[in-house]
Design a protein around this motif. Structure first.
Motif, mmCIF file in Angstrom:
data_model
loop_
_atom_site.group_PDB
_atom_site.id
_atom_site.type_symbol
_atom_site.label_atom_id
_atom_site.label_comp_id
_atom_site.label_asym_id
_atom_site.label_seq_id
_atom_site.Cartn_x
_atom_site.Cartn_y
_atom_site.Cartn_z
ATOM 1 N N LEU A 117 0.831 -1.208 0.000
ATOM 2 C CA LEU A 117 0.000 0.000 0.000
ATOM 3 C C LEU A 117 0.865 1.259 0.000
ATOM 4 N N THR A 118 1.928 1.253 0.799
ATOM 5 C CA THR A 118 2.853 2.389 0.812
ATOM 6 C C THR A 118 3.548 2.538 -0.532
ATOM 7 N N LYS A 119 3.933 1.411 -1.113
ATOM 8 C CA LYS A 119 4.603 1.426 -2.418
ATOM 9 C C LYS A 119 3.716 2.038 -3.494
ATOM 10 N N VAL A 136 10.458 2.364 -5.246
ATOM 11 C CA VAL A 136 11.466 1.369 -5.628
ATOM 12 C C VAL A 136 11.922 0.590 -4.397
ATOM 13 N N PHE A 137 12.199 1.307 -3.318
ATOM 14 C CA PHE A 137 12.626 0.670 -2.069
ATOM 15 C C PHE A 137 11.556 -0.289 -1.555
ATOM 16 N N ILE A 159 11.589 -4.589 -1.034
ATOM 17 C CA ILE A 159 11.429 -5.295 0.245
ATOM 18 C C ILE A 159 10.053 -5.922 0.437
ATOM 19 N N LYS A 160 9.035 -5.498 -0.319
ATOM 20 C CA LYS A 160 7.671 -5.920 -0.007
ATOM 21 C C LYS A 160 7.450 -7.418 -0.219
ATOM 22 N N TYR A 161 8.148 -8.019 -1.188
ATOM 23 C CA TYR A 161 7.943 -9.440 -1.476
ATOM 24 C C TYR A 161 8.637 -10.352 -0.467
ATOM 25 N N LEU A 193 13.285 -0.242 -12.457
ATOM 26 C CA LEU A 193 13.497 -1.190 -11.366
ATOM 27 C C LEU A 193 12.208 -1.882 -10.971
ATOM 28 N N LEU A 194 11.081 -1.173 -11.106
ATOM 29 C CA LEU A 194 9.782 -1.772 -10.800
ATOM 30 C C LEU A 194 9.586 -3.043 -11.617
ATOM 31 N N SER A 195 9.887 -2.969 -12.905
ATOM 32 C CA SER A 195 9.717 -4.126 -13.782
ATOM 33 C C SER A 195 10.689 -5.238 -13.424
ATOM 34 N N LEU A 196 11.977 -4.888 -13.277
ATOM 35 C CA LEU A 196 13.005 -5.908 -13.056
ATOM 36 C C LEU A 196 12.846 -6.611 -11.706
#
Length: 275
Positions: free
Chosen positions: A53-55, A160-161, A165-167, A223-226
């Motif tokens: 949600l933060t992302k 991006v951060f 870490i979210k996964y 970076l979102l995609s990768l």
């Protein structure tokens, strides 16, 4: 602002963009539907949802600001050149709005459905609190000099951060349970398709403009995609290769229950399934 040099590449860009939008947008529904059918969120890591949600909130701020604000676009052109194209498309904004809404719905399901002993960790609460406090400080820093491009780049960096870490909590939760039951693989397959299409969209734009500024000018989208593709592959490997027997055991158990189940089912035992 630069124009497209090739009509076919422009059409391909739009097609890939909306393919990513549709794939990523639909990817939220399998988990929501799975939670609804089971009336349970056991197996879904709560830290993953809160960080997500933060992302997506940060990504929405970045996309909407760069797409709609002429002042920010002006600062972008001053930094990267007048011959460059804005790296945010309408589908990026639409996706962000939809993502925030669906993630909020998932969080609501966590609040109302059976969740066992699961809860949001103190580490995640601390990370999210620190991130938004940092964002608030950056807003006050940017106000005097009107450094809006710098400010939204902060939100882009935050997303991006959070993507990185979210996964991780869900990966380790699957590992600890030796199962992916309760976590939708449909979500992952669609997320993977969206990541590939999103990366392809950026590549098409760069080929048309004969410039790779698009990638480092919007490093967040790159970076979102990768990162998404990397973790999606891990989840796919967990679901189909490492823990497939767990799914088979669940199916076998359900079959036995169906043969012995009473005429009226008890609401205290939600059905276990994967979407």
């Amino acid at each position: 602002m630069a124009n497209w040099n090739s009509i076919p590449l422009e059409i391909t860009y739009e097609a890939l963009g909306w393919t990513a939008f549709v794939s990523w947008s639909i990817s939220f529904y399998p988990q929501v539907i799975l939670n609804f059918r089971r009336k349970s969120v056991v197996g879904l890591n709560f830290d993953f949802v809160v960080l997500n949600l933060t992302k997506h909130s940060s990504y929405l701020i970045y996309n909407a600001a760069l797409y709609f604000s002429s002042a920010i676009q002006k600062q972008y052109f001053e930094k990267y050149g007048q011959d460059q194209m804005i790296p945010v498309a309408a589908n990026d904004v639409a996706f962000s709005i939809h993502a925030v809404l669906l993630t909020a719905i998932t969080l609501f399901q966590i609040a109302i459905y059976e969740r066992g002993s699961q809860k949001v960790s103190k580490i995640t609460i601390g990370i999210v609190s620190a991130v938004w406090l940092f964002a608030a400080v950056c807003i006050f820093i940017a106000l005097p000099s009107h450094s809006w491009l710098w400010l939204i780049s902060i939100f882009n960096s935050i997303q991006v951060f959070m993507t990185v870490i979210k996964y991780i909590p869900q990966v380790f939760m699957n590992f600890a349970r030796k199962s992916t039951d309760g976590f939708s693989i449909g979500n992952i397959l669609l997320d993977f398709s969206g990541g590939v299409a999103n990366y392809g969209q950026m590549a098409v734009q760069s080929i048309d403009q004969d410039s790779w500024v698009n990638f480092y000018g919007n490093i967040g989208k790159t970076l979102l995609s990768l990162v998404s593709i990397f973790f999606d592959i891990i989840f796919i490997f967990q679901h189909y290769v490492i823990y497939p027997h767990k799914k088979a055991q669940v199916s076998s158990k359900l079959g036995e229950e169906e043969r012995t189940e009473p005429l009226v089912k008890s609401p205290d035992h939600p059905e276990s399934e994967n979407v």
